[in-house]
Design a protein around this motif. Sequence first.
Motif, PDB file in Angstrom:
ATOM      1  N   ARG A  15       0.606  -1.444  -0.304  1.00  0.00           N
ATOM      2  CA  ARG A  15      -0.065   0.174   0.234  1.00  0.00           C
ATOM      3  C   ARG A  15       0.749   1.407   0.327  1.00  0.00           C
ATOM      4  N   ILE A  16       1.666   1.235   0.692  1.00  0.00           N
ATOM      5  CA  ILE A  16       3.233   2.225   0.911  1.00  0.00           C
ATOM      6  C   ILE A  16       3.332   2.719  -0.275  1.00  0.00           C
ATOM      7  N   LEU A  17       3.636   1.829  -1.004  1.00  0.00           N
ATOM      8  CA  LEU A  17       4.831   1.508  -2.043  1.00  0.00           C
ATOM      9  C   LEU A  17       4.049   2.154  -3.503  1.00  0.00           C
ATOM     10  N   SER A  18       2.895   2.006  -3.653  1.00  0.00           N
ATOM     11  CA  SER A  18       1.911   1.084  -4.851  1.00  0.00           C
ATOM     12  C   SER A  18       2.296   2.912  -5.315  1.00  0.00           C
ATOM     13  N   GLY A  19       2.218   3.633  -5.148  1.00  0.00           N
ATOM     14  CA  GLY A  19       2.364   5.136  -5.860  1.00  0.00           C
ATOM     15  C   GLY A  19       1.649   6.222  -5.232  1.00  0.00           C
ATOM     16  N   GLN A  20       0.705   5.422  -4.487  1.00  0.00           N
ATOM     17  CA  GLN A  20      -0.171   6.480  -3.243  1.00  0.00           C
ATOM     18  C   GLN A  20      -0.413   5.928  -3.072  1.00  0.00           C
ATOM     19  N   PRO A  21       0.658   6.365  -2.455  1.00  0.00           N
ATOM     20  CA  PRO A  21       0.656   5.761  -0.587  1.00  0.00           C
ATOM     21  C   PRO A  21      -1.089   6.487   0.845  1.00  0.00           C
ATOM     22  N   PRO A  22      -1.272   6.178   1.760  1.00  0.00           N
ATOM     23  CA  PRO A  22      -2.081   6.625   2.274  1.00  0.00           C
ATOM     24  C   PRO A  22      -1.751   7.786   3.755  1.00  0.00           C
ATOM     25  N   GLN A  23      -2.293   9.015   3.183  1.00  0.00           N
ATOM     26  CA  GLN A  23      -1.573   9.039   4.452  1.00  0.00           C
ATOM     27  C   GLN A  23      -0.738   9.000   5.963  1.00  0.00           C
ATOM     28  N   GLN A  24      -1.168   7.518   6.203  1.00  0.00           N
ATOM     29  CA  GLN A  24      -0.595   7.564   7.366  1.00  0.00           C
ATOM     30  C   GLN A  24       0.538   6.308   7.246  1.00  0.00           C
ATOM     31  N   TRP A  25       1.288   6.983   5.885  1.00  0.00           N
ATOM     32  CA  TRP A  25       2.506   5.823   5.405  1.00  0.00           C
ATOM     33  C   TRP A  25       3.810   6.015   6.805  1.00  0.00           C
ATOM     34  N   PRO A  26       3.341   6.711   6.769  1.00  0.00           N
ATOM     35  CA  PRO A  26       4.570   6.695   8.411  1.00  0.00           C
ATOM     36  C   PRO A  26       4.824   5.947   9.273  1.00  0.00           C
ATOM     37  N   GLN A  27       3.618   5.479   9.911  1.00  0.00           N
ATOM     38  CA  GLN A  27       3.017   5.298  10.404  1.00  0.00           C
ATOM     39  C   GLN A  27       2.980   3.588  10.219  1.00  0.00           C
ATOM     40  N   MET A  28       2.510   3.080   8.709  1.00  0.00           N
ATOM     41  CA  MET A  28       2.409   1.757   8.013  1.00  0.00           C
ATOM     42  C   MET A  28       3.734   1.483   8.194  1.00  0.00           C
ATOM     43  N   ARG A  29       4.547   2.206   7.653  1.00  0.00           N
ATOM     44  CA  ARG A  29       6.345   1.868   7.223  1.00  0.00           C
ATOM     45  C   ARG A  29       6.566   1.292   8.609  1.00  0.00           C
ATOM     46  N   GLN A  30       6.857   2.171  10.060  1.00  0.00           N
ATOM     47  CA  GLN A  30       7.476   1.472  10.383  1.00  0.00           C
ATOM     48  C   GLN A  30       6.863   0.434  11.399  1.00  0.00           C
ATOM     49  N   LEU A  31       5.543  -0.372  10.694  1.00  0.00           N
ATOM     50  CA  LEU A  31       4.662  -1.372  11.320  1.00  0.00           C
ATOM     51  C   LEU A  31       5.684  -2.576  10.710  1.00  0.00           C
ATOM     52  N   ALA A  32       5.219  -2.524   9.040  1.00  0.00           N
ATOM     53  CA  ALA A  32       5.763  -2.981   8.358  1.00  0.00           C
ATOM     54  C   ALA A  32       7.539  -3.746   9.149  1.00  0.00           C
ATOM     55  N   GLN A  33       8.183  -2.163   9.020  1.00  0.00           N
ATOM     56  CA  GLN A  33       9.576  -2.420   9.841  1.00  0.00           C
ATOM     57  C   GLN A  33      10.181  -3.004  10.685  1.00  0.00           C
ATOM     58  N   GLN A  34       9.126  -2.625  11.849  1.00  0.00           N
ATOM     59  CA  GLN A  34       8.976  -3.863  12.970  1.00  0.00           C
ATOM     60  C   GLN A  34       8.842  -5.695  12.859  1.00  0.00           C
ATOM     61  N   ASP A  35       8.020  -5.728  11.925  1.00  0.00           N
ATOM     62  CA  ASP A  35       7.421  -7.209  11.242  1.00  0.00           C
ATOM     63  C   ASP A  35       9.058  -6.965  11.161  1.00  0.00           C
ATOM     64  N   LEU A  36       9.677  -6.830  10.063  1.00  0.00           N
ATOM     65  CA  LEU A  36      10.883  -7.473   8.768  1.00  0.00           C
ATOM     66  C   LEU A  36      11.764  -7.103  10.179  1.00  0.00           C
ATOM     67  N   THR A  37      12.099  -6.630  11.369  1.00  0.00           N
ATOM     68  CA  THR A  37      13.120  -6.566  11.719  1.00  0.00           C
ATOM     69  C   THR A  37      13.179  -8.144  12.614  1.00  0.00           C
ATOM     70  N   LYS A  38      11.758  -7.940  13.143  1.00  0.00           N
ATOM     71  CA  LYS A  38      11.795  -9.362  14.085  1.00  0.00           C
ATOM     72  C   LYS A  38      12.207 -10.322  12.683  1.00  0.00           C
TER      73      LYS A  38
END
Length: 131
Positions: A15-38
């Motif tokens: 959803r973030i990288l699709s070209g039209q990210p939602p307004q809350q993309w920074p929080q979404m990136r943080q969630l995705a990054q937490q999963d990737l780090t784990k």
Amino acid sequence: ITSTLMQRAQAISQRILSGQPPQQWPQMRQLAQQDLTKLLTYDETNGEAHLLTAKLQTLPQGNREQGLKAASAAIKSFAEDKEKQAEAFMARSGLREKPERGEHCHLDNDHRDIGGREARVALSVDDTRQP
């Protein structure tokens, strides 16, 4: 557990990288990054997780050092998969201040699919060139 973490990180990141990210993309990136780090604590050789981390860090306010490290790990992980390795080189080049010496890209119009656009990047590295 690693496949679940990867699936969730991919779904959020798409959803973030699709070209039209939602307004809350920074929080979404943080969630995705937490999963990737784990995920990477369980499997530090997961090239897909490294690649996605690198792509997420190319976004505004991304962690450049973390992105470069992840892109380099993805490049190493995808030694046998040149298409994925090319994606990792592209992500790494987006995080660098200057282009990398000796990297050559060309497009192959028969095979397309990079970042939502129609193109295939083939990348070769020539380390024999002098700086």
